[in-house]
Design an enzyme around this catalytic site. Structure first.
Site, PDB file in Angstrom:
ATOM      1  N   GLU A 147      -6.203  -1.013  -7.207  1.00  0.00           N
ATOM      2  CA  GLU A 147      -4.822  -1.467  -7.033  1.00  0.00           C
ATOM      3  C   GLU A 147      -3.913  -0.948  -8.141  1.00  0.00           C
ATOM      4  O   GLU A 147      -2.763  -0.567  -7.885  1.00  0.00           O
ATOM      5  CB  GLU A 147      -4.781  -2.993  -6.965  1.00  0.00           C
ATOM      6  CG  GLU A 147      -5.409  -3.542  -5.684  1.00  0.00           C
ATOM      7  CD  GLU A 147      -5.368  -5.053  -5.599  1.00  0.00           C
ATOM      8  OE1 GLU A 147      -4.950  -5.703  -6.585  1.00  0.00           O
ATOM      9  OE2 GLU A 147      -5.768  -5.607  -4.560  1.00  0.00           O
ATOM     10  N   HIS A 180      -0.017  -7.658   0.030  1.00  0.00           N
ATOM     11  CA  HIS A 180      -0.971  -8.763   0.091  1.00  0.00           C
ATOM     12  C   HIS A 180      -0.774  -9.633   1.335  1.00  0.00           C
ATOM     13  O   HIS A 180      -1.566 -10.541   1.578  1.00  0.00           O
ATOM     14  CB  HIS A 180      -0.869  -9.622  -1.168  1.00  0.00           C
ATOM     15  CG  HIS A 180      -1.599  -9.026  -2.343  1.00  0.00           C
ATOM     16  ND1 HIS A 180      -1.152  -7.906  -3.011  1.00  0.00           N
ATOM     17  CD2 HIS A 180      -2.761  -9.375  -2.956  1.00  0.00           C
ATOM     18  CE1 HIS A 180      -1.985  -7.617  -3.984  1.00  0.00           C
ATOM     19  NE2 HIS A 180      -2.966  -8.482  -3.976  1.00  0.00           N
TER      20      HIS A 180
END
Length: 290
Positions: A147, A180
């Site tokens: 990420e 997300h």
């Protein structure tokens, strides 16, 4: 000596490319057709997603490099430097941002001490068992590395030249936070949560991950090191969201007041140390100006 480059794009181009990177990253998690009935914590799902993000972390930097232009200007740097991959003062980039973040989490760490949770970390068995646990490996190793690579190291080189470092700190985490939301879709499809409940939970996660994303981007730009936000990301994943309810519900009044004080003291000291500890001079950072 490695060639230097610079990224010169229009603002809308840099935003679209960052959006493309985010879509590619999230999309890679769902390329496995037979994973639809297995949640994100199923061993098969985790292993396959490890494969996906590993491939993406190779492909996206290659795509990013295609948008760079060779240059000898003072604003140009090597591609690895743009990614924050360098060895100059790397030890400081690991230790100081982690220490700073632990100061911010003084309250939760104090709660761990009061509850006796800290004793677990002193047992070798905890670490050996953790390194065999796929969920632990995902949360503490694979997710932070992948990420941070995509949402910080590969996006900030595009955003900073167009929007400046200050604006990029707040723009970059929007891609991270919105990405997300795929957890909400996953929960609803698999019938584990109602749509309204999943939406509320994901909205909260959006706010939290966006705030963390801004902090992570700040650390990346201030230190010029990829490793700095990776280590902090792993630590924050481990700590989770501060347990404010547990603190306020603590049965011992004196202990509760001490815990509340530790939260406040940690925040105040963190604010005081934020800029001094992340000074670019400490990390020999002349890549990003923030």
């Amino acid at each position: 000596m490695a060639p230097t480059m610079i990224f010169e794009l229009e603002k809308w181009q840099s935003v679209l490319i960052c959006l493309l990177f985010a879509v590619i990253y999230v999309g890679s998690l769902y390329v496995w057709v037979d994973d639809k009935n297995k949640n994100r914590d199923h061993p098969d799902t985790i292993k396959r997603r490890f494969t996906s993000v590993s491939i993406i972390c190779v492909i996206i930097p290659i795509l990013l490099q295609c948008f760079g232009t060779s240059s000898d200007s003072e604003n140009a740097h090597t591609f690895l430097e743009w990614l924050g991959i360098r060895f100059s003062r790397i030890f400081l980039a690991v230790i100081l941002p982690l220490f700073l973040t632990m100061v911010l989490f003084l309250g939760p760490l104090t709660l761990h001490y009061v509850d006796g949770v800290f004793r677990i970390y002193l047992e070798p068995r905890y670490w050996t068992n953790s390194l065999k646990n796929l969920i632990w490996i995902r949360n503490h190793i694979v997710a932070p590395i992948s990420e941070e690579m995509i949402y910080r190291a590969c996006m900030l080189p595009l955003l900073v030249p167009c929007f400046g470092s200050g604006m990029s700190v707040f723009l970059c985490p929007l891609f991270f936070g919105v990405a997300h939301f795929h957890h909400m879709i996953e929960k609803v499809i698999q019938g584990r949560q109602a749509l309204s409940e999943a939406f509320k939970q994901s909205l909260f996660q959006l706010c939290y991950t966006t705030l963390f994303g801004a902090y992570s981007a700040f650390l990346f730009l201030r230190t010029g090191h990829f490793i700095a936000p990776v280590v902090v990301h792993a630590f924050c994943n481990h700590m989770g969201f501060p347990a404010f309810r547990e603190v306020m519900a603590h049965p011992n009044t004196e202990t509760r007041h001490k815990l509340i004080a530790s939260f406040v003291i940690g925040l105040v000291i963190w604010m005081a140390l934020l800029y001094p500890i992340t000074s670019p001079f400490i990390y020999s950072n002349d890549i990003y100006d923030l």
